[in-house]
Design a protein around this motif. Structure first.
Motif, short mmCIF file in Angstrom:
data_model
loop_
_atom_site.label_atom_id
_atom_site.label_comp_id
_atom_site.label_asym_id
_atom_site.label_seq_id
_atom_site.Cartn_x
_atom_site.Cartn_y
_atom_site.Cartn_z
N ARG A 1 -10.29 35.11 35.97
CA ARG A 1 -9.56 36.28 35.47
C ARG A 1 -9.24 36.18 33.99
NH1 ARG A 1 -5.07 37.47 40.27
NH2 ARG A 1 -6.56 38.24 41.82
N ASP B 1 -14.49 39.01 43.88
CA ASP B 1 -15.32 40.18 43.61
C ASP B 1 -15.22 41.21 44.73
OD1 ASP B 1 -17.55 41.58 42.10
OD2 ASP B 1 -18.58 41.19 43.99
N SER C 1 -11.78 42.93 44.54
CA SER C 1 -11.68 43.88 43.41
C SER C 1 -12.46 45.15 43.69
CB SER C 1 -12.19 43.21 42.13
OG SER C 1 -13.56 42.88 42.25
N GLN C 2 -13.60 45.04 44.37
CA GLN C 2 -14.38 46.25 44.67
C GLN C 2 -13.70 47.09 45.74
OE1 GLN C 2 -18.56 46.35 44.89
NE2 GLN C 2 -18.90 44.47 43.73
N GLN D 1 -10.44 47.28 46.12
CA GLN D 1 -9.36 47.92 45.37
C GLN D 1 -9.88 49.05 44.50
OE1 GLN D 1 -7.58 44.64 43.26
NE2 GLN D 1 -6.37 43.96 45.01
N ALA D 2 -11.05 48.88 43.92
CA ALA D 2 -11.63 49.95 43.10
C ALA D 2 -11.94 51.18 43.94
CB ALA D 2 -12.89 49.45 42.41
N HIS D 3 -12.45 50.96 45.17
CA HIS D 3 -12.70 52.09 46.07
C HIS D 3 -11.40 52.81 46.40
CE1 HIS D 3 -16.95 52.16 47.36
NE2 HIS D 3 -16.96 50.89 47.00
N VAL E 1 -8.57 52.87 44.67
CA VAL E 1 -8.03 53.54 43.49
C VAL E 1 -8.80 54.81 43.18
CG1 VAL E 1 -7.73 53.33 40.99
CG2 VAL E 1 -7.06 51.46 42.47
N SER E 2 -10.14 54.75 43.29
CA SER E 2 -10.94 55.95 43.01
C SER E 2 -10.64 57.07 44.00
CB SER E 2 -12.43 55.61 43.06
OG SER E 2 -12.82 55.20 44.35
N TYR F 1 -7.32 58.49 43.06
CA TYR F 1 -7.44 59.27 41.83
C TYR F 1 -8.01 60.66 42.11
CZ TYR F 1 -8.77 60.39 37.02
OH TYR F 1 -8.90 60.98 35.80
#
Length: 443
Positions: free
Chosen positions: A241, A417, A420-421, A423-425, A427-428, A431
């Motif tokens: 990180r 990894d 994080s992916q 979490q990205a899903h 968050v998107s 959003y």
């Protein structure tokens, strides 16, 4: 009321998509584990397992762990995804020095598909070559008790082994691509992760058995093992990180009646830009002498090769030195491939951004390259430290540490990894829901 209900249903649909991706990953990993129990025709699985155990924790044992025990059972997945990783690295290296391949990398999606095709062809060639070497070598091997590993040696066995092992590697390559496309995370990394974790329950049970039998003394070594795992894991998380943030200022812009003041941002540069590729590739290269020994290890002229293979066994001083040099070399080389300082400087210049005190263009590229060189040096030393310290523990103190440094590094990086992916899903999706709510309120 109806609009709010529609938003809830839309959010539920997005979560269902994420759930489907996770289930697809789980299903693919189950297929991978089932395939690791399908043996190559003509091999005695019990004799093969005893043969791997006789190696005493060398490089073969490490690759057996990477494949989830497939090598010890001589299944069709025995080669794992190592040929694909080696082929992809070679193609990427060639793409940075051969002009025609450099042009392909600039052609966008069409060029990427062409490079992928070359990688697949390279994978077939490497897998077939390694499968042929393994098949020829196994015909000469005898396990403890005088039991031959191969039931009926001959060209029939060699041909069936080459076809089976190559097909297994190509299936794993396809499965990894499907996970990347339809699931979450990098499919190839997840397959390696699954192979390593598959042996964890047995290793924990073996360690507890040793503790119960008094082989670990009064429990101090067991506490040391747990502390070592936690410490190395925390250190890997911290270093993965860690970033070097270069301050970037955007010039003032005017647009009609609106004026945009100077904005300040940063350019994040990871300390370990190369990930786990250097240790994996270094381990693959260290396997070449052992592979050559299986071909030429019976004659008097191959004594030097036997000595070299023995000196390159895991835990030997020569192995540690060569491994460290290879990891540092590949860390710099792979970082130079995946990160182009001149291209980054050009992108900053086109967007009207500049680094304080540095002229745009060539000076910016030189500054970024110097910073990246120092970061890569630190990252390479970090990789060497994480990969070799557990090995020193195993060798010096005879600690039954299942996770070697390379495997622990892979597990931690892949989990980070994947998390994080996910979490990205999430968050998107949130959003998109916020944007819909904002549009509804405006209307």
């Amino acid at each position: 009321m109806a609009a709010a209900k529609g938003n809830q249903l839309g959010s539920l649909g997005k979560l269902t998509e994420l759930r489907q991706r996770i289930f697809f990953v789980i299903g693919a990993l189950i297929v991978f584990r089932l395939g690791s129990f399908i043996p190559v025709p003509g091999v005695n699985p019990e004799a093969m397992t005893r043969l791997i155990e006789q190696q005493g924790g060398g490089l073969l044992s490490m690759f057996n762990m990477f494949s989830g025990g497939s090598l010890s059972r001589m299944s069709v997945f025995a080669l794992g995804v190592v040929p694909y990783i080696s082929a992809s690295i070679v193609v990427q290296m060639m793409g940075s020095v051969i002009p025609s391949l450099q042009n392909l990398r600039k052609e966008g999606e069409a060029g990427r598909r062409k490079m992928t095709m070359y990688t697949r062809f390279g994978t077939v060639g490497l897998a077939a070559f390694q499968a042929f070497g393994i098949a020829v070598a196994l015909q000469k091997q005898v396990a403890s008790g005088g039991v031959p590993v191969v039931y009926m040696p001959g060209m029939g066995f060699v041909l069936s082994s080459v076809v089976g092992l190559t097909a297994g590697t190509m299936f794993l390559m396809w499965l990894g691509e499907q996970i990347t496309e339809r699931g979450i995370g990098n499919g190839i990394s997840l397959l390696i992760f699954a192979g390593i974790v598959a042996g964890l329950p047995g290793a924990v049970a073996h360690t507890l058995t040793m503790q119960a039998n008094g082989e670990l003394g009064n429990g101090l070594k067991l506490i040391l093992i747990v502390a070592m795992v936690l410490a190395v894991t925390a250190f890997v998380v911290f270093m993965e990180r860690a970033q070097r943030r270069i301050t970037v200022n955007y010039a003032r812009r005017s647009g009609g009646q609106q004026a945009y003041m100077n904005q300040s941002s940063h350019l994040p540069l990871k300390i370990n830009m190369s990930g786990v590729i250097p240790p994996i590739f270094a381990s693959s290269l260290l396997m070449f002498p052992a592979t050559a020994l299986t071909w030429f290890g019976t004659g008097h002229q191959a004594r030097w090769l036997q000595s070299l293979t023995q000196a390159l066994n895991q835990g030997e001083p020569l192995h540690d030195v060569v491994f460290a040099v290879l990891v540092i070399t590949f860390a710099f080389f792979y970082t130079a491939i995946v990160f182009n300082s001149q291209e980054t400087a050009d992108n900053l210049k086109r967007s009207g951004a500049l680094i304080p005190g540095i002229r745009p263009g060539k000076a910016t590229a030189s500054y970024i390259d110097a910073v990246m060189t120092r970061l890569t040096g630190v990252g390479a030393l970090y990789l060497v430290l994480v990969c070799l310290v557990p090995t020193f523990m195993q060798k010096s103190w005879n600690v039954p540490f299942y996770f070697g440094g390379t495997s622990l590094l892979i597990v931690v990086v892949v989990v980070m990894d994947f998390t994080s992916q996910v979490q990205a899903h999430l968050v998107s999706h949130q959003y998109e829901g916020l944007l819909k709510k904002a549009n509804l309120r405006r209307s």
